[in-house]
Design a protein around this motif. Structure first.
Motif, short mmCIF file in Angstrom:
data_model
loop_
_atom_site.label_atom_id
_atom_site.label_comp_id
_atom_site.label_asym_id
_atom_site.label_seq_id
_atom_site.Cartn_x
_atom_site.Cartn_y
_atom_site.Cartn_z
N ALA A 240 -42.87 22.73 75.24
CA ALA A 240 -43.16 23.14 73.86
C ALA A 240 -42.68 22.12 72.83
O ALA A 240 -43.05 22.23 71.66
CB ALA A 240 -42.51 24.49 73.58
N ASP A 241 -41.90 21.15 73.24
CA ASP A 241 -41.35 20.16 72.31
C ASP A 241 -42.41 19.11 72.00
O ASP A 241 -42.58 18.13 72.73
CB ASP A 241 -40.11 19.50 72.91
CG ASP A 241 -39.46 18.52 71.94
OD1 ASP A 241 -39.71 18.64 70.72
OD2 ASP A 241 -38.72 17.62 72.40
N LYS A 242 -43.14 19.34 70.91
CA LYS A 242 -44.24 18.44 70.53
C LYS A 242 -44.11 18.11 69.05
O LYS A 242 -44.71 18.76 68.19
CB LYS A 242 -45.59 19.08 70.82
CG LYS A 242 -45.81 19.39 72.30
CD LYS A 242 -47.14 20.08 72.54
CE LYS A 242 -47.33 20.41 74.01
NZ LYS A 242 -48.62 21.09 74.26
N PRO A 243 -43.30 17.10 68.71
CA PRO A 243 -43.10 16.76 67.31
C PRO A 243 -44.37 16.23 66.67
O PRO A 243 -45.25 15.69 67.34
CB PRO A 243 -42.03 15.67 67.37
CG PRO A 243 -42.17 15.08 68.73
CD PRO A 243 -42.56 16.22 69.63
N ILE A 244 -44.49 16.44 65.38
CA ILE A 244 -45.66 16.00 64.61
C ILE A 244 -45.29 14.73 63.85
O ILE A 244 -44.28 14.69 63.14
CB ILE A 244 -46.13 17.10 63.65
CG1 ILE A 244 -46.57 18.33 64.44
CG2 ILE A 244 -47.26 16.61 62.76
CD1 ILE A 244 -46.90 19.53 63.57
N GLU A 245 -46.09 13.70 64.03
CA GLU A 245 -45.80 12.41 63.38
C GLU A 245 -45.93 12.51 61.87
O GLU A 245 -45.08 12.06 61.13
CB GLU A 245 -46.74 11.34 63.93
CG GLU A 245 -46.44 9.94 63.42
CD GLU A 245 -47.26 8.89 64.12
OE1 GLU A 245 -47.20 7.72 63.70
OE2 GLU A 245 -47.97 9.22 65.10
N LYS A 246 -47.02 13.09 61.40
CA LYS A 246 -47.23 13.26 59.97
C LYS A 246 -47.73 14.68 59.74
O LYS A 246 -48.80 15.05 60.23
CB LYS A 246 -48.26 12.25 59.43
CG LYS A 246 -47.71 10.85 59.20
CD LYS A 246 -48.80 9.97 58.62
CE LYS A 246 -48.27 8.61 58.25
NZ LYS A 246 -47.45 8.63 57.05
N ARG A 247 -46.97 15.45 59.01
CA ARG A 247 -47.37 16.83 58.73
C ARG A 247 -48.07 16.86 57.37
O ARG A 247 -47.49 16.53 56.34
CB ARG A 247 -46.16 17.76 58.71
CG ARG A 247 -46.54 19.23 58.56
CD ARG A 247 -45.29 20.11 58.51
NE ARG A 247 -44.57 20.04 59.77
CZ ARG A 247 -44.84 20.82 60.82
NH1 ARG A 247 -45.83 21.68 60.75
NH2 ARG A 247 -44.13 20.73 61.92
N THR A 248 -49.35 17.23 57.39
CA THR A 248 -50.14 17.32 56.17
C THR A 248 -50.62 18.75 56.03
O THR A 248 -51.22 19.31 56.95
CB THR A 248 -51.36 16.37 56.23
OG1 THR A 248 -50.90 15.04 56.44
CG2 THR A 248 -52.14 16.43 54.93
N VAL A 249 -50.34 19.36 54.89
CA VAL A 249 -50.74 20.74 54.67
C VAL A 249 -51.65 20.82 53.47
O VAL A 249 -51.55 20.03 52.53
CB VAL A 249 -49.50 21.65 54.46
CG1 VAL A 249 -48.65 21.68 55.72
CG2 VAL A 249 -48.65 21.16 53.29
N ARG A 250 -52.55 21.78 53.51
CA ARG A 250 -53.48 22.01 52.42
C ARG A 250 -52.85 22.98 51.43
O ARG A 250 -52.22 23.96 51.84
CB ARG A 250 -54.77 22.59 52.98
CG ARG A 250 -55.88 22.78 51.93
CD ARG A 250 -57.15 23.26 52.59
NE ARG A 250 -56.94 24.57 53.22
CZ ARG A 250 -57.85 25.20 53.94
NH1 ARG A 250 -59.01 24.63 54.17
NH2 ARG A 250 -57.60 26.39 54.46
N PRO A 251 -53.00 22.74 50.15
CA PRO A 251 -52.44 23.70 49.17
C PRO A 251 -53.00 25.09 49.43
O PRO A 251 -54.17 25.28 49.76
CB PRO A 251 -52.93 23.14 47.83
CG PRO A 251 -53.17 21.68 48.09
CD PRO A 251 -53.66 21.60 49.50
#
Length: 260
Positions: A240-251
Protein backbone atom coordinates in the motif's frame (compact mmCIF):
# COMPACT_ATOMS: atom_id res chain seq x y z
CA UNK A 1 9.77 -23.81 -10.18
CA UNK A 2 8.85 -22.09 -6.91
CA UNK A 3 10.78 -18.82 -7.16
CA UNK A 4 9.45 -17.19 -3.98
CA UNK A 5 12.12 -16.07 -1.51
CA UNK A 6 11.43 -15.61 2.22
CA UNK A 7 12.74 -12.06 2.68
CA UNK A 8 13.92 -8.95 0.89
CA UNK A 9 17.46 -9.66 2.07
CA UNK A 10 17.32 -13.08 0.41
CA UNK A 11 15.89 -11.49 -2.73
CA UNK A 12 18.90 -9.19 -3.25
CA UNK A 13 21.51 -11.75 -2.19
CA UNK A 14 24.45 -11.78 -4.55
CA UNK A 15 24.16 -8.13 -5.61
CA UNK A 16 27.64 -6.97 -4.68
CA UNK A 17 29.89 -3.98 -5.32
CA UNK A 18 30.23 -3.17 -9.01
CA UNK A 19 27.03 -4.90 -10.11
CA UNK A 20 24.86 -3.51 -12.91
CA UNK A 21 21.10 -3.16 -12.38
CA UNK A 22 18.09 -2.49 -14.58
CA UNK A 23 15.38 -0.96 -12.40
CA UNK A 24 11.73 -0.49 -13.30
CA UNK A 25 9.60 2.50 -12.49
CA UNK A 26 8.86 5.99 -13.75
CA UNK A 27 9.23 8.76 -11.20
CA UNK A 28 7.78 7.02 -8.15
CA UNK A 29 5.26 4.92 -10.10
CA UNK A 30 5.94 1.19 -10.19
CA UNK A 31 9.24 1.51 -8.36
CA UNK A 32 10.56 -1.63 -6.57
CA UNK A 33 11.09 0.37 -3.39
CA UNK A 34 11.32 -2.60 -1.01
CA UNK A 35 14.06 -4.26 -3.05
CA UNK A 36 15.93 -0.97 -3.35
CA UNK A 37 15.80 -0.50 0.43
CA UNK A 38 17.05 -4.06 0.92
CA UNK A 39 19.92 -3.36 -1.45
CA UNK A 40 20.71 -0.20 0.53
CA UNK A 41 20.82 -2.27 3.73
CA UNK A 42 23.08 -4.79 1.99
CA UNK A 43 25.65 -2.04 1.46
CA UNK A 44 26.52 -2.70 -2.18
CA UNK A 45 28.18 0.24 -3.92
CA UNK A 46 29.91 1.31 -7.13
CA UNK A 47 26.71 0.29 -8.94
CA UNK A 48 25.77 0.88 -12.55
CA UNK A 49 22.03 1.60 -12.70
CA UNK A 50 19.87 1.60 -15.82
CA UNK A 51 16.54 3.27 -15.13
CA UNK A 52 14.39 6.01 -16.62
CA UNK A 53 15.36 8.28 -13.72
CA UNK A 54 16.90 8.03 -10.24
CA UNK A 55 13.77 8.53 -8.19
CA UNK A 56 13.35 11.55 -5.94
CA UNK A 57 15.55 12.82 -3.14
CA UNK A 58 15.56 10.01 -0.57
CA UNK A 59 12.94 7.91 -2.36
CA UNK A 60 13.44 4.95 -4.66
CA UNK A 61 16.87 4.99 -6.29
CA UNK A 62 17.38 8.36 -4.64
CA UNK A 63 18.13 6.40 -1.47
CA UNK A 64 21.14 4.71 -3.09
CA UNK A 65 22.14 7.90 -4.86
CA UNK A 66 22.25 9.96 -1.66
CA UNK A 67 24.49 7.33 -0.07
CA UNK A 68 26.97 7.55 -2.93
CA UNK A 69 26.31 3.96 -4.01
CA UNK A 70 25.70 4.68 -7.72
CA UNK A 71 28.80 5.20 -9.86
CA UNK A 72 27.11 5.31 -13.26
CA UNK A 73 23.53 5.97 -14.29
CA UNK A 74 21.96 5.33 -17.67
CA UNK A 75 18.57 6.85 -18.29
CA UNK A 76 16.55 9.51 -20.02
CA UNK A 77 15.58 11.95 -17.29
CA UNK A 78 17.40 13.67 -14.46
CA UNK A 79 13.99 14.79 -13.27
CA UNK A 80 13.49 16.73 -10.08
CA UNK A 81 16.09 14.86 -8.07
CA UNK A 82 18.29 17.74 -6.94
CA UNK A 83 20.96 15.42 -5.54
CA UNK A 84 21.20 13.60 -8.87
CA UNK A 85 21.73 16.91 -10.68
CA UNK A 86 24.26 18.06 -8.08
CA UNK A 87 26.33 14.86 -8.29
CA UNK A 88 26.29 14.95 -12.09
CA UNK A 89 27.39 18.57 -12.36
CA UNK A 90 30.01 18.09 -9.63
CA UNK A 91 31.57 15.16 -11.47
CA UNK A 92 30.70 12.66 -8.74
CA UNK A 93 28.68 10.36 -11.00
CA UNK A 94 28.82 9.33 -14.65
CA UNK A 95 25.53 9.81 -16.48
CA UNK A 96 24.57 8.56 -19.94
CA UNK A 97 21.36 10.26 -21.07
CA UNK A 98 19.42 9.02 -24.09
CA UNK A 99 16.00 9.47 -25.69
CA UNK A 100 13.33 7.72 -23.65
CA UNK A 101 12.20 5.49 -26.49
CA UNK A 102 15.80 4.52 -27.19
CA UNK A 103 16.22 3.47 -23.55
CA UNK A 104 13.09 1.33 -23.75
CA UNK A 105 14.21 -0.36 -26.96
CA UNK A 106 17.78 -0.91 -25.74
CA UNK A 107 16.40 -2.80 -22.75
CA UNK A 108 13.90 -4.77 -24.83
CA UNK A 109 16.55 -5.63 -27.41
CA UNK A 110 18.91 -6.81 -24.69
CA UNK A 111 16.27 -9.14 -23.32
CA UNK A 112 15.47 -10.42 -26.82
CA UNK A 113 19.05 -11.25 -27.75
CA UNK A 114 19.33 -8.42 -30.29
CA UNK A 115 22.81 -6.84 -30.05
CA UNK A 116 21.96 -3.50 -31.70
CA UNK A 117 19.37 -1.68 -33.81
CA UNK A 118 18.97 1.46 -35.90
CA UNK A 119 16.68 4.31 -34.86
CA UNK A 120 16.03 7.82 -36.21
CA UNK A 121 15.93 9.22 -32.66
CA UNK A 122 19.02 11.35 -32.07
CA UNK A 123 20.15 11.73 -35.68
CA UNK A 124 21.65 15.17 -36.22
CA UNK A 125 22.32 15.70 -32.52
CA UNK A 126 25.09 14.93 -30.04
CA UNK A 127 23.40 11.58 -29.42
CA UNK A 128 24.75 10.48 -32.81
CA UNK A 129 27.70 12.85 -33.28
CA UNK A 130 29.11 12.31 -29.78
CA UNK A 131 30.31 14.87 -27.28
CA UNK A 132 27.51 14.56 -24.72
CA UNK A 133 28.99 15.02 -21.23
CA UNK A 134 29.04 11.69 -19.40
CA UNK A 135 31.16 12.95 -16.54
CA UNK A 136 32.27 16.44 -15.55
CA UNK A 137 35.58 17.32 -13.97
CA UNK A 138 35.57 19.28 -10.68
CA UNK A 139 36.39 22.47 -12.60
CA UNK A 140 33.27 22.08 -14.75
CA UNK A 141 34.98 20.88 -17.91
CA UNK A 142 33.92 17.65 -19.57
CA UNK A 143 36.04 14.75 -18.32
CA UNK A 144 34.31 11.97 -20.30
CA UNK A 145 32.17 12.56 -23.40
CA UNK A 146 30.02 10.17 -25.40
CA UNK A 147 31.64 8.67 -28.50
CA UNK A 148 30.21 9.15 -32.00
CA UNK A 149 27.86 6.44 -33.23
CA UNK A 150 27.42 4.84 -36.62
CA UNK A 151 24.83 6.55 -38.81
CA UNK A 152 23.43 4.78 -41.87
CA UNK A 153 20.77 5.60 -44.42
CA UNK A 154 17.80 3.36 -45.11
CA UNK A 155 15.25 4.38 -47.73
CA UNK A 156 16.74 7.84 -47.93
CA UNK A 157 16.51 8.49 -44.19
CA UNK A 158 19.36 8.45 -41.67
CA UNK A 159 19.37 6.22 -38.60
CA UNK A 160 21.79 5.92 -35.69
CA UNK A 161 23.04 2.56 -34.41
CA UNK A 162 22.23 1.91 -30.74
CA UNK A 163 23.57 -1.06 -28.78
CA UNK A 164 21.27 -3.12 -26.58
CA UNK A 165 21.52 -3.20 -22.78
CA UNK A 166 21.84 -6.21 -20.51
CA UNK A 167 22.59 -6.08 -16.79
CA UNK A 168 23.67 -8.43 -14.03
CA UNK A 169 20.39 -7.98 -12.15
CA UNK A 170 16.98 -6.37 -12.59
CA UNK A 171 14.63 -5.08 -9.89
CA UNK A 172 10.95 -4.71 -10.76
CA UNK A 173 7.56 -4.32 -9.09
CA UNK A 174 4.33 -6.00 -10.16
CA UNK A 175 0.74 -5.90 -8.95
CA UNK A 176 0.29 -9.68 -9.10
CA UNK A 177 2.73 -12.55 -9.51
CA UNK A 178 2.63 -16.30 -9.13
CA UNK A 179 5.24 -18.68 -7.75
CA UNK A 180 6.55 -19.38 -11.24
CA UNK A 181 7.37 -15.70 -11.75
CA UNK A 182 4.58 -14.79 -14.16
CA UNK A 183 3.76 -11.12 -13.58
CA UNK A 184 0.85 -8.75 -14.09
CA UNK A 185 1.35 -4.99 -13.82
CA UNK A 186 -1.26 -2.36 -12.99
CA UNK A 187 -1.91 0.29 -15.63
CA UNK A 188 0.80 2.98 -15.77
CA UNK A 189 2.88 1.12 -13.16
CA UNK A 190 3.84 -1.25 -15.98
CA UNK A 191 6.05 1.49 -17.53
CA UNK A 192 9.67 0.25 -17.75
CA UNK A 193 9.17 -2.80 -15.52
CA UNK A 194 8.75 -5.51 -18.19
CA UNK A 195 11.65 -4.11 -20.23
CA UNK A 196 13.95 -3.92 -17.23
CA UNK A 197 12.99 -7.47 -16.28
CA UNK A 198 13.89 -8.73 -19.74
CA UNK A 199 17.32 -7.09 -19.65
CA UNK A 200 18.46 -8.55 -16.32
CA UNK A 201 20.34 -11.84 -16.21
CA UNK A 202 18.84 -12.37 -12.74
CA UNK A 203 15.50 -10.63 -12.34
CA UNK A 204 13.95 -10.06 -8.94
CA UNK A 205 10.30 -9.06 -8.67
CA UNK A 206 8.46 -7.69 -5.66
CA UNK A 207 4.73 -8.42 -5.98
CA UNK A 208 1.84 -6.79 -4.17
CA UNK A 209 -0.22 -9.99 -4.35
CA UNK A 210 1.08 -13.54 -4.69
CA UNK A 211 -1.11 -16.22 -6.28
CA UNK A 212 -0.64 -19.89 -6.96
CA UNK A 213 0.37 -21.24 -10.38
CA UNK A 214 -2.64 -21.58 -12.64
CA UNK A 215 -4.61 -18.75 -11.06
CA UNK A 216 -3.48 -16.21 -13.64
CA UNK A 217 -5.18 -16.25 -17.01
CA UNK A 218 -2.33 -16.83 -19.47
CA UNK A 219 -3.75 -14.09 -21.71
CA UNK A 220 -3.51 -11.64 -18.78
CA UNK A 221 0.18 -12.23 -18.09
CA UNK A 222 2.29 -9.20 -19.05
CA UNK A 223 5.67 -10.82 -18.39
CA UNK A 224 6.20 -14.60 -18.49
CA UNK A 225 8.08 -16.24 -15.65
CA UNK A 226 10.96 -17.27 -17.92
CA UNK A 227 12.32 -13.74 -17.38
CA UNK A 228 12.04 -13.86 -13.57
CA UNK A 229 14.30 -15.76 -11.17
CA UNK A 230 13.16 -14.54 -7.73
CA UNK A 231 9.80 -13.38 -6.37
CA UNK A 232 9.26 -11.45 -3.14
CA UNK A 233 5.75 -11.22 -1.68
CA UNK A 234 5.15 -7.82 -0.09
CA UNK A 235 3.32 -7.28 3.16
CA UNK A 236 -0.01 -5.40 2.96
CA UNK A 237 1.71 -2.31 4.33
CA UNK A 238 4.51 -2.48 1.78
CA UNK A 239 2.04 -3.04 -1.04
CA UNK A 240 0.00 0.00 0.00
CA UNK A 241 3.01 2.33 0.29
CA UNK A 242 2.72 4.26 -2.97
CA UNK A 243 3.91 7.86 -2.58
CA UNK A 244 2.74 10.47 -5.05
CA UNK A 245 5.43 12.50 -6.78
CA UNK A 246 3.23 15.52 -7.48
CA UNK A 247 -0.17 15.87 -5.88
CA UNK A 248 -2.49 18.05 -7.97
CA UNK A 249 -6.04 18.66 -6.83
CA UNK A 250 -8.92 20.37 -8.55
CA UNK A 251 -10.66 23.19 -6.68
CA UNK A 252 -13.83 21.93 -5.04
CA UNK A 253 -17.31 22.78 -6.30
CA UNK A 254 -18.97 25.77 -4.63
CA UNK A 255 -21.03 24.95 -1.55
CA UNK A 256 -24.79 25.40 -1.66
CA UNK A 257 -25.71 29.05 -1.65
CA UNK A 258 -22.27 30.26 -2.79
CA UNK A 259 -21.59 31.93 -6.08
CA UNK A 260 -19.85 30.17 -8.94
Amino acid sequence: MDKVVPSAADAVAGIDDGASLAVGGFGLCGVPAVLISALYDRGAGNLTVVSNNCGLDGRGLGQLLAAGRIARAMGSYVGENKEFARQYLAGEIEVELMPQGTLAERLRAGGSGIPAFYTPAGVGTMVAAGGMPWRYAPDGTVAIASPPKEVRAFGGREYVLEESITTDFALVRAAVGDRHGNLVFDKAARNFNPLAAMAGRITIAEVERLVEPGELDPDAVHLPGVFVQRVLELTPGQAADKPIEKRTVRPGAPADGEGA
